[in-house]
Scaffold this motif. Structure first.
Motif, PDB file in Angstrom:
ATOM      1  N   ILE A   1      32.315  20.799  13.897  1.00  0.00           N
ATOM      2  CA  ILE A   1      31.904  21.390  12.622  1.00  0.00           C
ATOM      3  C   ILE A   1      30.609  22.178  12.766  1.00  0.00           C
ATOM      4  CG2 ILE A   1      31.006  20.777  10.323  1.00  0.00           C
ATOM      5  CD1 ILE A   1      33.105  18.507  10.322  1.00  0.00           C
ATOM      6  N   LYS A   2      29.717  21.698  13.612  1.00  0.00           N
ATOM      7  CA  LYS A   2      28.455  22.427  13.799  1.00  0.00           C
ATOM      8  C   LYS A   2      28.715  23.856  14.229  1.00  0.00           C
ATOM      9  CE  LYS A   2      23.930  22.256  16.000  1.00  0.00           C
ATOM     10  NZ  LYS A   2      23.012  21.522  16.913  1.00  0.00           N
ATOM     11  N   GLY A   3      29.695  24.055  15.107  1.00  0.00           N
ATOM     12  CA  GLY A   3      30.023  25.396  15.571  1.00  0.00           C
ATOM     13  C   GLY A   3      30.693  26.257  14.523  1.00  0.00           C
ATOM     14  N   GLN A   4      31.172  25.655  13.454  1.00  0.00           N
ATOM     15  CA  GLN A   4      31.823  26.400  12.364  1.00  0.00           C
ATOM     16  C   GLN A   4      30.886  26.661  11.199  1.00  0.00           C
ATOM     17  OE1 GLN A   4      35.136  27.222  13.045  1.00  0.00           O
ATOM     18  NE2 GLN A   4      34.554  26.229  14.974  1.00  0.00           N
TER      19      GLN A   4
ATOM     20  N   ASP B   1      26.997  23.289   4.856  1.00  0.00           N
ATOM     21  CA  ASP B   1      25.706  22.602   4.831  1.00  0.00           C
ATOM     22  C   ASP B   1      25.839  21.314   5.647  1.00  0.00           C
ATOM     23  OD1 ASP B   1      23.389  21.175   4.283  1.00  0.00           O
ATOM     24  OD2 ASP B   1      23.291  21.839   2.202  1.00  0.00           O
ATOM     25  N   LEU B   2      25.285  21.314   6.836  1.00  0.00           N
ATOM     26  CA  LEU B   2      25.441  20.187   7.751  1.00  0.00           C
ATOM     27  C   LEU B   2      24.711  18.932   7.277  1.00  0.00           C
ATOM     28  CD1 LEU B   2      25.146  22.041  11.173  1.00  0.00           C
ATOM     29  CD2 LEU B   2      27.220  21.381   9.933  1.00  0.00           C
ATOM     30  N   ASP B   3      23.853  19.075   6.302  1.00  0.00           N
ATOM     31  CA  ASP B   3      23.168  17.910   5.733  1.00  0.00           C
ATOM     32  C   ASP B   3      23.944  17.293   4.576  1.00  0.00           C
ATOM     33  OD1 ASP B   3      20.957  18.055   7.469  1.00  0.00           O
ATOM     34  OD2 ASP B   3      20.012  19.599   6.211  1.00  0.00           O
ATOM     35  N   ARG B   4      25.101  17.881   4.259  1.00  0.00           N
ATOM     36  CA  ARG B   4      25.895  17.364   3.136  1.00  0.00           C
ATOM     37  C   ARG B   4      27.369  17.212   3.551  1.00  0.00           C
ATOM     38  NH1 ARG B   4      25.173  20.881  -2.013  1.00  0.00           N
ATOM     39  NH2 ARG B   4      25.071  22.629  -0.539  1.00  0.00           N
ATOM     40  N   VAL B   5      27.556  16.514   4.657  1.00  0.00           N
ATOM     41  CA  VAL B   5      28.902  16.212   5.150  1.00  0.00           C
ATOM     42  C   VAL B   5      29.274  14.786   4.746  1.00  0.00           C
ATOM     43  CG1 VAL B   5      30.333  15.922   7.205  1.00  0.00           C
ATOM     44  CG2 VAL B   5      28.717  17.830   7.075  1.00  0.00           C
ATOM     45  N   LEU B   6      30.473  14.622   4.201  1.00  0.00           N
ATOM     46  CA  LEU B   6      30.946  13.314   3.744  1.00  0.00           C
ATOM     47  C   LEU B   6      32.121  12.831   4.579  1.00  0.00           C
ATOM     48  CD1 LEU B   6      31.223  14.038  -0.094  1.00  0.00           C
ATOM     49  CD2 LEU B   6      29.280  13.032   1.097  1.00  0.00           C
ATOM     50  N   LEU B   7      32.220  11.526   4.754  1.00  0.00           N
ATOM     51  CA  LEU B   7      33.442  10.907   5.261  1.00  0.00           C
ATOM     52  C   LEU B   7      34.146  10.245   4.091  1.00  0.00           C
ATOM     53  CD1 LEU B   7      32.333   9.241   8.627  1.00  0.00           C
ATOM     54  CD2 LEU B   7      33.230  11.538   8.229  1.00  0.00           C
ATOM     55  N   VAL B   8      35.431  10.518   3.949  1.00  0.00           N
ATOM     56  CA  VAL B   8      36.206  10.021   2.819  1.00  0.00           C
ATOM     57  C   VAL B   8      37.439   9.293   3.344  1.00  0.00           C
ATOM     58  CG1 VAL B   8      37.412  10.638   0.690  1.00  0.00           C
ATOM     59  CG2 VAL B   8      35.448  12.016   1.470  1.00  0.00           C
TER      60      VAL B   8
END
Length: 271
Positions: free
Chosen positions: A94-97, A104-111
């Motif tokens: 995801i960082k590369g995308q 926003d890499l500071d607002r990634v959720l696991l669901v």
């Protein structure tokens, strides 16, 4: 939606990406949160009821979404630790995308839902512990989830689900059986919801997870609804799929409650 293939070493796995297109008339397009979704399915299959409908629901809230097609019992390799290694690989991908899709890499959720919640809970326990993480995944995890959302979660494989020898098939290593036992001070805030009358996954799973988070002072929000079965997904007609028990107006409130929680956490804007 775009289907993509990723690799962890010699293991290939697939994801479905739901990227939000830029609006186009904004001079400075803001970066958007991202939800990584682990549907349920008892580690036997990945239910579609907790895949695209959930991804599109997040999209309606202004969030990118990815559905993780994780390994199952019966695949060539054991579910654990591979599932955590693949999820870590996905997070680094995801960082590369992030620039192209404005993530926003500071607002990634696991669901997670049901068995998918077991994956999320184990990641929140084992992969947030630096020493344990090194034993499971060689590389640094460059994108850390900000929070988790788990619905009717499997937390502890010894509490009534699964039955017989299915737990051993999920993993022969009991390290991965009881996610609550490995929560630590670095574990992430979690939104938890379930019905008290769940006859498939005992509600005690939600209770022990919340209790352990309380003891560790990890932020959480827990909602237990008075009635309803297992696997209701959105609990609306959208995910009914011919089963009237999947529609419950009271349980459907979990979505709005969850979005409010994300606003409190600063992951979604309050206005």
């Amino acid at each position: 939606m775009t289907r993509q293939r990723l690799n962890f070493r010699d293991s290939e796995f697939e994801i479905d990406t739901y990227w939000l297109d830029p609006i186009g008339d904004l001079e400075n397009e803001p970066n958007k949160p991202l939800a990584i979704i682990c549907p349920g399915g008892a580690y036997k299959f990945i239910t579609k009821r907790e895949a695209q409908p959930i991804a599109l629901k997040f999209a309606s809230e202004g969030m990118h979404a990815i559905v993780f097609d994780y390994p199952l019992v019966g695949d060539e390799k054991s579910v654990y630790p591979l599932v955590l290694q693949e999820l870590a690989t996905l997070l680094n991908w995801i960082k590369g995308q992030s620039v192209e899709h404005k993530v926003d890499l500071d607002r990634v959720l696991l669901v997670g839902f049901s068995a998918g919640s077991h994956i999320v809970a184990n990641f929140n326990s084992l992969m947030t512990d630096a020493e344990m993480c090194k034993k499971i995944f060689d590389d640094e995890i460059e994108v850390q989830p900000a929070a988790n959302i788990i619905g009717y979660p499997v937390i502890d494989l010894t509490l009534g689900w699964p039955k017989e020898d299915w737990a051993v098939k999920i993993s022969s290593d009991i390290l991965y059986w009881q996610a609550q036992e490995h929560l630590n001070i670095n574990s992430k805030p979690t939104f938890i919801w379930q019905t008290v009358t769940d006859k498939t996954v005992p509600v005690m799973n939600s209770l022990i997870y919340a209790q352990k988070m309380e003891l560790l002072k990890i932020p959480y929000e827990l909602h237990l609804f008075a009635s309803g079965g297992h696997g209701s997904s959105l609990a609306t007609y959208v995910t009914k799929e011919g089963n009237d028990e999947n529609v419950n107006f009271a349980n459907a409130a979990w979505w709005e409650l969850c979005m409010n929680w994300l606003k409190v956490r600063g992951i979604l804007p309050k206005d």
